[in-house]
Design a protein around this motif. Sequence first.
Motif, short mmCIF file in Angstrom:
data_model
loop_
_atom_site.label_atom_id
_atom_site.label_comp_id
_atom_site.label_asym_id
_atom_site.label_seq_id
_atom_site.Cartn_x
_atom_site.Cartn_y
_atom_site.Cartn_z
N UNK A 349 0.86 -1.18 0.00
CA UNK A 349 0.00 0.00 0.00
C UNK A 349 0.89 1.23 0.00
N UNK A 350 0.58 2.17 -0.88
CA UNK A 350 1.33 3.43 -0.97
C UNK A 350 0.52 4.55 -0.34
N UNK A 351 1.20 5.41 0.40
CA UNK A 351 0.60 6.64 0.88
C UNK A 351 1.36 7.81 0.28
N UNK A 352 0.64 8.83 -0.15
CA UNK A 352 1.30 10.03 -0.66
C UNK A 352 0.42 11.25 -0.38
N UNK A 353 1.06 12.41 -0.40
CA UNK A 353 0.31 13.64 -0.20
C UNK A 353 0.69 14.66 -1.26
N UNK A 354 -0.27 15.53 -1.58
CA UNK A 354 -0.06 16.59 -2.56
C UNK A 354 -0.63 17.88 -2.01
N UNK A 355 0.01 19.03 -2.28
CA UNK A 355 -0.46 20.31 -1.73
C UNK A 355 -1.66 20.86 -2.49
N UNK A 356 -2.18 21.97 -1.99
CA UNK A 356 -3.28 22.65 -2.66
C UNK A 356 -2.81 23.23 -3.99
N UNK A 357 -3.67 23.12 -5.02
CA UNK A 357 -3.32 23.64 -6.34
C UNK A 357 -4.60 23.85 -7.15
N UNK A 358 -4.66 24.97 -7.87
CA UNK A 358 -5.79 25.27 -8.78
C UNK A 358 -7.14 25.13 -8.08
N UNK A 359 -7.24 25.75 -6.91
CA UNK A 359 -8.48 25.75 -6.13
C UNK A 359 -8.88 24.35 -5.64
N UNK A 360 -7.96 23.41 -5.71
CA UNK A 360 -8.21 22.06 -5.19
C UNK A 360 -7.50 21.92 -3.85
N UNK A 362 -5.45 20.30 -0.59
CA UNK A 362 -4.40 19.31 -0.40
C UNK A 362 -5.05 17.98 -0.03
N UNK A 363 -4.34 16.88 -0.26
CA UNK A 363 -4.95 15.59 0.03
C UNK A 363 -3.89 14.54 0.33
N UNK A 364 -4.29 13.58 1.17
CA UNK A 364 -3.48 12.39 1.47
C UNK A 364 -4.21 11.20 0.87
N UNK A 365 -3.49 10.36 0.10
CA UNK A 365 -4.10 9.24 -0.59
C UNK A 365 -3.45 7.93 -0.16
N UNK A 366 -4.26 6.88 -0.08
CA UNK A 366 -3.79 5.53 0.15
C UNK A 366 -4.20 4.68 -1.04
N UNK A 367 -3.22 4.02 -1.68
CA UNK A 367 -3.46 3.26 -2.91
C UNK A 367 -2.93 1.85 -2.73
N UNK A 368 -3.76 0.86 -3.05
CA UNK A 368 -3.38 -0.55 -2.96
C UNK A 368 -2.80 -1.01 -4.29
N UNK A 374 -7.92 2.88 -4.90
CA UNK A 374 -7.75 3.94 -3.91
C UNK A 374 -8.53 3.56 -2.65
N UNK A 375 -7.79 3.29 -1.58
CA UNK A 375 -8.41 2.87 -0.33
C UNK A 375 -9.03 4.04 0.41
N UNK A 376 -8.39 5.20 0.33
CA UNK A 376 -8.89 6.38 1.07
C UNK A 376 -8.23 7.63 0.53
N UNK A 377 -9.00 8.71 0.49
CA UNK A 377 -8.44 10.04 0.20
C UNK A 377 -8.99 11.01 1.23
N UNK A 378 -8.10 11.75 1.84
CA UNK A 378 -8.49 12.74 2.86
C UNK A 378 -8.10 14.13 2.37
N UNK A 379 -9.09 14.98 2.16
CA UNK A 379 -8.83 16.35 1.72
C UNK A 379 -8.49 17.23 2.92
N UNK A 380 -7.53 18.13 2.73
CA UNK A 380 -7.06 19.01 3.80
C UNK A 380 -6.98 20.44 3.27
N UNK A 381 -7.24 21.41 4.15
CA UNK A 381 -7.25 22.81 3.72
C UNK A 381 -6.23 23.62 4.52
#
Length: 455
Positions: A349-360, A362-368, A374-381
């Motif tokens: 399982x991979x976990x990664x995060x990406x910052x806020x961009x283009x009015x979207x 930030x998010x943390x993703x879990x991928x099997x 995609x097991x889970x995505x958590x949006x963060x502001x």
Amino acid sequence: MDKELDALADEAEELDGYFSDTPLEPEPQYPPLRDTFETAVVITGLPKAPQSKYEKLQKAVVKLVTRIGNPVTNGEEFSGVYMPLDGEKTAGFCMVEYQTESEANNAVQVLQDYKFDKNHSLTVALYPRAKELDKVEAQEFQEPEPAPFEEKPNAMEWLEDANQRDAFVIRHGKETVVNWFDAKNDPVLDYDGAREQEAGVQWCEYYCHWSPQGSYLATLVPQRGVILWSGSNYEKSGRFVAPGVRMVDFSPQENYILTNNQDPNDPAAIKVYHVQTGKLLRAFPLFPDGLSKEDSPPPFQWSHDDKYLARMGKDLISIYETPGMKLLDKRSLSAEGICEFQWSPKANVLSYWAPEANNSPAHVDLVELPSRKQLRQKNLFNVTRCSMVWQEQGEYLAVKVTRHTKSKKTFYNNIELFRLNESGVPVEMLDTKDAVMALVWEPVGSRFAMIHAEN
């Protein structure tokens, strides 16, 4: 009519002398003849379809090969793919001519062993290579004699120490020394390279590194590469050619070793070897395509079971499957804006995060993997950065989130806790008013500790 004839006669008289008396025999200007076919490939393993399905099969093949490059076409008359018939059915192969040699070479790499359908896998060769294979005469296979067995040192012999001691290595000056230690007595010398010193060579010149399970000690000799030592007498267990090597990285199960000379101009700066056979599996440049060489190169990371090797690129994660070291499913994992990724220590399982961009957000993703589910995505502001810390058993993932106010002058932290063993992977948020400096899980268990400060 007479006037027109007189006008033509006058015009001919004016032009008299402008034309040469030499007979006109123009020679056609042909383009240079290309007597080699490095831009052409032969693809075998295609289905043998009846004539009624010829066009459908050809469209599927054309769609596939045009993803690699641009075939040479002749308008609507020729699509760039020649697929001959054998009686009432297709012959099971085709020939494709690309516009450049690099496109043809890329087709060989990408389409080799490509799963065309559930019953057919493709085999691809450059046309000159196919001609050479056609000349090979069929002969009866003769099984080669196996090489004589050479018993290798017992890499786990250190576990048989009667005193149950640990071993540690020290580099000082030009010396590399391995000692036993039991926390009760002074360290006891185990090996200091005396055998190599008598032979007039150094067993380590730059850096040394233990394998994860302690089976091997890797020593770096930049002019020669990496040497592995194991057994009670520290016998040579392997050698890997890596000019200018500066660092090594073992896979968790010690099946593979990665070497790195940290040269940004070397297309083979990073090499991956199989430890037991010493075979070079693949080489990589220091920086993946699309990343600036002014930044630090993204490191490769192994999965817990040695099955995958992954590296972050621009908006993607390239995942290579061992032992073939080819891209998983022939494509990278899309991860737009990715800043960091980590493997779970106990699952693929991979976990990664990406910052806020283009009015979207930030998010943390879990991928099997390998399903890419995609097991889970958590949006963060209002996120400045994230730090991910896995629990050793892979049951929990803690993400330390550094947030900012709208003015971006005040920063604060909170902890996002992912529970991977529960349905839907629920996420809990732990608020903390203090600045979290560090977070670590206990080796076995579900507790974690934090270092925090007031600001």
